[in-house]
Design an enzyme around this catalytic site. Structure first.
Site, PDB file in Angstrom:
ATOM      1  N   ASP A   1      41.614  37.178  48.275  1.00 38.77           N
ATOM      2  CA  ASP A   1      41.684  37.860  46.980  1.00 38.77           C
ATOM      3  C   ASP A   1      42.726  37.157  46.118  1.00 38.77           C
ATOM      4  O   ASP A   1      43.798  36.792  46.614  1.00 38.77           O
ATOM      5  CB  ASP A   1      42.071  39.336  47.162  1.00 38.77           C
TER       6      ASP A   1
ATOM      7  N   ASP B   1      33.770  40.203  45.025  1.00 35.16           N
ATOM      8  CA  ASP B   1      34.009  41.635  44.800  1.00 35.16           C
ATOM      9  C   ASP B   1      33.471  42.066  43.437  1.00 35.16           C
ATOM     10  O   ASP B   1      32.881  43.141  43.298  1.00 35.16           O
ATOM     11  CB  ASP B   1      35.507  41.948  44.860  1.00 35.16           C
TER      12      ASP B   1
END
Length: 208
Positions: A159, A186
């Site tokens: 991330d 995501d």
């Protein structure tokens, strides 16, 4: 998942899936992986046992957007992160998701271009994050020479998008106003969820 699956569209026409997989899923998957590998080469590895690097964030838009490096072994927004079972369970969740998508295609659940676009984004999101879980653990410096099973257990999702939202710190004080970090995959999954809602709502509206 068969690339020749077709879904009903407005007016009774069929929408082929494979052009969407090539035109939407593949480019976004490449973007997802390129950005993640840029991140792991730009930021140093987190110390063993940590889920984030000690390097400072890269400021993109002051007070709003930063690039960071965070390791997520859990699901969306870090749920399950740091647990022993997460790296082993979530690949099976990906397989289950593909099974549900395949069944949805056969049942005609994904209606029209909106539904097919949602499928394309879902596939990108699932494959992008699954690739991380299978590959990234082996690239950690302290996992060099470790058995394959241990490297798979160390797998994680990269991330890197860090957004600071107004008033979010009032809702989650410990966040400092920062929304949980995320990535391109995501984003694809979240957009797909919205599109599926819109597609389902349109389908119900036409029935009434």
């Amino acid at each position: 998942m068969k690339s020749d699956d077709q879904q009903p569209a407005a007016g009774g026409k069929k929408v082929k899936l494979w052009p969407w997989l090539l035109g939407v899923t593949l480019p976004l998957y490449v973007l997802d992986q390129v950005t993640k590998f840029w991140v792991i080469r730009t930021f140093s590895d987190p110390p063993e046992g940590w889920n984030h690097t000690q390097d400072p964030p890269i400021e993109v838009i002051p007070g709003f957007l930063n690039w960071v490096r965070v390791h997520n072994q859990g699901v969306a927004f870090g749920m399950g992160n740091g647990t022993e079972w997460a790296p082993l369970v979530f690949p099976f969740i990906s397989i289950a998701a593909f099974t549900l998508i395949t069944l949805g295609l056969k049942k005609g659940f994904f209606v029209g271009k909106t539904g097919i676009l949602a499928v394309s984004l879902l596939v990108c999101g699932i494959v992008g994050n699954l690739t991380d879980r299978l590959v990234q653990g082996s690239l950690l410096g302290y996992m060099k020479g470790a058995p394959l099973w241990e490297r798979l257990k160390a797998g994680y999702v990269v991330d890197f998008i860090d957004v600071k939202l107004p008033l979010y710190d009032k809702i989650v004080p410990s966040s400092g106003g920062h929304w949980p970090s995320f990535n391109v995959a995501d984003s694809c999954i979240c957009i797909a969820a919205v599109l599926l809602f819109i597609s389902g709502w349109r389908a119900e509206s036409k029935k009434s």
